[in-house]
Write an enzyme that holds these catalytic residues in place. Structure first.
Site: not given
Ligand SMILES: C[S@@+](CC[C@H](N)C(=O)[O-])C[C@H]1O[C@@H](n2cnc3c(N)ncnc32)[C@H](O)[C@@H]1O
Length: 216
Positions: A62, A121, A161
């Protein structure tokens, strides 16, 4: 050391996974990079010059994608418990985001600049006990949401997430209190049977206040 049956099955699935192959071919550090690429295809969250915070960044997929998108005028500030090899345009901090010290170091790196995007994440180490793992995951997600609420610029966005199941509805409600618009994205690179989904919140509500949420 002998691999367990489930370990062997995971490895077989991993090496034949099209996104693992694509990541190797295109030079991304993780297949997770393609989840962010899809999220960014659907929602324009990063521009040239943006300031991005990447929570739970290692091994760096990312951060790589964000670094490419923000360009030389932008900044990516990333944190993980694990070490991460350096990436151009990415300032990395190895620390625990859930600790006061880690948070203070991350804030110092930001130097009072308000991010355009905070993304998480983060995933805790799994114990295998679903309820406990889910609770630990949502604790991290709550901390990330608090961080986003306190630091994002008004028009900024938050990507996190989460997993369907216990805690999902309460967390989504807290997102709705914080942001004017919310959407849920299940990227193609997210394995089908996983209950994983990415929530995207955009534009802070003026009334979101500064008190920490308590979802318990
Ligand atoms: C799924 S991986 C992230 C993958 C990454 N987005 C990529 O594209 O390469 C989840 C990461 O969250 C990190 N993490 C979990 N708890 C954390 C915490 N308290 N502070 C910082 N990082 C954490 C883990 O170490 C792990 O590297």
């Amino acid at each position: 050391m002998k691999r367990s049956k489930s370990g062997r099955a995971w490895m077989q699935q991993h090496v034949s996974d099209p996104y693992v192959k694509l990541a190797q071919k295109e030079g991304y550090r993780s297949r997770a990079a393609y989840k962010l690429i899809e999220i960014l295809r659907r929602e324009r969250l990063i521009r040239s010059g943006s300031v991005v915070v990447d929570l739970g960044a290692a091994p760096g997929g990312w951060s790589q994608v964000s670094g490419q998108r923000v360009g030389p005028a932008g900044r990516v500030v990333a944190i993980d418990l694990l070490p991460m090899d350096p990436l151009p345009g990415v300032e990395f901090l190895q620390a625990d985001f859930a600790s006061e010290e880690g948070l203070a170091e991350l804030e110092a790196l930001l130097q009072k600049r308000q991010p355009d995007l905070v993304m998480s994440d983060m995933a805790p180490n799994l114990s295998g006990i679903t309820a406990a793992d889910q609770a630990r995951h949502y604790r991290l997600a709550e901390l990330a949401l608090d961080f986003a609420r306190l630091h994002l610029q008004e028009q900024g966005a938050f990507v996190v997430k989460v997993f369907h199941g216990e805690g999902y509805d309460a967390f989504r409600a807290a997102m709705a209190q914080t942001f004017q618009t919310i959407s849920g994205i299940k990227p193609e690179a997210s394995r089908d049977r996983s209950r994983e989904v990415y929530l995207v919140g955009k534009c802070l509500r003026k009334s979101s206040g500064t008190d920490e949420f308590n979802l318990e």
